[in-house]
Enzyme design. Structure first.
Site: not given
Ligand code: NAG
Ligand code: NAG
Ligand code: NAG
Length: 676
Positions: A516, A518, A588, A598
């Site tokens: 996507h 931002d 990204h 994570r």
């Protein structure tokens, strides 16, 4: 032997009453720390004035004692003698007025103005206070205390816009700005007049800057070296200093120099102005001057051709003599500097991009080309010593994307991971839920405000919660300084952990976060990104600050607009920050996290104050309010430096390094680390 007779006749003889600038500065600082505001103000103003006068002497003496004589050695000796007598005549004891490099830097950074603004404020001289604060701010745009102070002056009644002026601004800046505005209003005749004034003022600023390059140099290692080597190195330093003057006048203090340089910009505008006025001869003369810098520029060559056909007289048009002489001088210095670079291994960083390749020795060309390419994308200066650019935009195969390391230390990552654990144990904010992006992961998010609220209920460690705030602030400062943007505001930020759900990872082919962009809606079929709602269209920059690497998968990757062609991939690790502009150029996604957890802080920034996140202001009040603990009302804030200085005593060094943004940030960072 030349005698400085002219100076005698001008009556410029100073008596012993001129106090050296550094003496006045340190006296001022020490009075300041005792809270003796009006005495401090007078000493500090005196220091600035003294510096100006001493520089005036150096300039006049430099002018008076030109290099003459057939033999170089003789000429150099004569000049030294002339300079010394000239300075003695005016200063009696010239050595008293030499500044150490540290002091010179203190003046250059505008540090006296930070003390002055507080002294003026205490004396209720708001106009002078705002001007001094602004002068310091311009030279130290990332200095937090001054950012805050300037903002407060702006909101005070009785401080008009004119108060926010740079007291050290060279005169051509205002002239140039006026000329640009006149050009945009198409008032060409006045614009050209203003540009001519600005150009000659700019050339004279460059001239002064170059003259002052011949000051004393401190060398730590003068012994054990051959005399000629010392001389060559010294001379190379002076020449480099002279070369750098163009950068100094082309940039705003505290900012990266712009390209093209200010002289070329003047010429480009003058050419346009004269062409608009139909003054073909002047336009041709300017075009010829421009060609001295860029001999192969097609646009200029074509225009020149046009002017020469239209002009009346048949006389040959030559470039402006002052520009031609500037270029000649610059080129002969460059030749020498490249020579010492090749043969004596003395480094030279050519400030100009127009330097013709013929000047550069063949053996150096490849290296210099590579260095230029790197410098071009080096980004702005980073205000933290520990932080390094590890992947440049080029290495990341894109634009406006960069990877920095060292943003957090290992202990700081541990502290933030500890915060996650505490918040989780409290059972409040940090509930794990299925990720909205994949059924194979759980996701948890904690905002700064949530962390602070948990801290105030005693559910998480207060220092850790505060550190989350400081860590995000660090990223904001880095984004601003790397991309050299104006003030950025938080749009949203959150500490996010993604955990693989055990037993659900076999043959998984989805992503942790699909590709996507931002601030726009990615349309892979059309290879477009639509900057329209419901995308967060006001977001300008995005950041991911990683906290750990003990998990499988979870790499960040960038793609082209098709959403599938991967251009770069980055492995998370503690203290690594990936920053990028939020548009389609930086589509990204995140690879599936297939084992363990994570954690990262994700941040979005906007240049639009109107879209700044309200929660951030609350968080800031909580954090900064609790830190200062002085119980004094916010209204007296611009005087904070004063209170701090009076608490830390009167030591000179302590006093002077206070206004350095970098050092203060580092100290804050260290303090936070100690707290953890
Ligand atoms: C000083 O000179 C010596 C001998 O040339 C050299 O080894 C040393 O590194 C130099 N020190 C500094 C600080 O440049
Ligand atoms: C050539 O000159 C024009 C006008 O001065 C300028 O706008 C343009 O950027 C220059 N082109 C190059 C390649 O330097
Ligand atoms: C950029 O592209 C090159 C060549 O395809 C690749 O080797 C390199 O890993 C890429 N950079 C990053 C950061 O992924």
């Amino acid at each position: 032997m030349q005698a400085p007779l002219l100076l005698l006749s001008l009556g410029l003889v100073y008596s012993l009453t001129l106090k050296p600038p550094d003496e006045l500065l340190w006296d001022g600082v020490s009075l300041f720390s005792r809270g003796e505001w009006s005495e401090a103000r007078d000493k500090l103003l005196g220091a600035l004035k003294s510096l100006q006068e001493v520089r005036g002497v150096w300039l006049r003496c430099g002018e008076e004692c030109g290099l003459q004589g057939a033999q170089l050695e003789e000429a150099v000796m004569e000049r030294a003698d002339c300079l010394l007598s000239c300075e003695r005549l005016q200063l009696k004891e010239p050595s008293l007025y030499r500044l150490t490099q540290d002091t010179e830097k203190t003046f250059q950074k505008g540090a006296p103005y930070n003390y002055l603004q507080v002294a003026h404020y205490r004396l209720e001289e708001l106009d002078e206070a705002a001007a001094a604060a602004y002068t310091f701010y311009v030279r130290n745009p990332y200095h937090e205390q001054i950012q805050g102070d300037v903002t407060r002056y702006r909101t005070m009644k009785g401080v008009p816009e004119q108060s926010f002026r740079d007291l050290e601004e060279p005169p051509y800046k205002a002239l140039f700005a006026q000329a640009m505005s006149l050009l945009s209003q198409e008032r060409f005749a006045t614009a050209v007049l203003r540009l001519e004034e600005s150009l000659s003022s700019c050339l004279s600023t460059i001239h002064d800057c170059r003259t002052l390059c011949e000051g004393t140099r401190e060398r730590e290692n003068e012994t054990h070296r051959d005399f000629p080597e010392v001389i060559a190195e010294y001379y190379a330093q002076v020449l480099q200093c002279k070369q750098r003057c163009i950068l100094e006048v082309s940039s705003s203090p505290g900012q990266k120099p712009t390209q093209p340089d200010i002289l070329v910009s003047h010429l480009q505008m003058l050419q346009e102005g004269y062409a608009q006025l139909g003054d073909w001869e002047s336009a041709a003369q300017i075009a010829r001057s421009l060609l001295l810098f860029h001999p192969h520029n097609e646009t200029v060559l074509e225009s020149l051709n046009g002017y020469e056909q239209k002009q009346q007289s048949q006389s040959e048009i030559r470039p402006r003599e002052n520009i031609a002489s500037y270029v000649r001088q610059a080129l002969s210095e460059k030749k020498l500097l490249y020579y010492v670079m090749e043969n004596l291994d003395i480094d030279f960083q050519d400030p100009d991009l127009w330097t013709p390749e013929e000047i550069i020795p063949e053996g150096l060309r490849e290296r210099i080309r590579a260095e230029r390419a790197t410098a071009e994308e080096a980004g702005g200066q980073l205000p933290y010593e520990e932080v390094m650019v590890t992947l440049t935009p080029r290495q990341m195969n894109g634009t406006s994307r960069v990877t920095l390391d060292g943003v957090l230390s290992d202990e700081e990552c541990e502290a933030l991971l500890g915060l996650v654990q505490e918040a989780e144990a409290s059972g409040e904010a940090l509930r794990r839920r299925r990720s909205p992006h994949t059924s194979h992961e759980r996701i948890q998010g904690l905002t700064v405000m949530q962390a602070l609220q948990l801290a105030s209920s005693g559910l998480v460690d207060r220092n850790r919660a505060h550190f989350l705030y400081h860590a995000t602030e660090r990223v904001r400062v880095l984004t601003q300084s790397y991309f050299e943007t104006k003030m950025l505001h938080f749009s949203y930020s959150q500490l996010v952990c993604r955990s693989a759900i055990e037993g659900e990872q076999e043959e998984r082919s989805d992503l942790s976060h699909p590709v996507h962009a931002d601030n726009c809606i990615l349309d892979p079929e059309e290879k477009e990104c639509w900057r329209e709602p419901p995308a967060y269209i006001h977001r300008d920059y995005s950041g991911m600050l990683y906290l750990n690497d003990d998990f499988l998968g979870g790499d960040l990757f960038f793609t082209e607009l098709d959403g599938t062609t991967v251009t770069a991939e980055v492995r998370p690790r503690c203290g690594r920050l990936v920053l990028f502009s939020s548009g389609g150029e930086n589509a990204h996604g995140v690879r599936a996290v297939t084992q363990d957890r994570r954690c990262a802080i994700t941040l979005w920034f906007t240049g639009s104050a109107g879209h700044a996140e309200q929660e951030r202001f609350q968080a800031r009040t909580i954090v900064t309010g609790e830190v200062s603990k002085t119980g004094e009302e916010a209204e007296s804030k611009p005087a904070r430096t004063g209170r701090e200085a009076s608490r830390t005593g009167t030591s000179r060094n302590e006093g002077t390094d206070k206004p350095s943004g970098r050092q203060q940030r580092r100290r804050v960072a260290r303090k936070i680390r100690d707290e953890l």
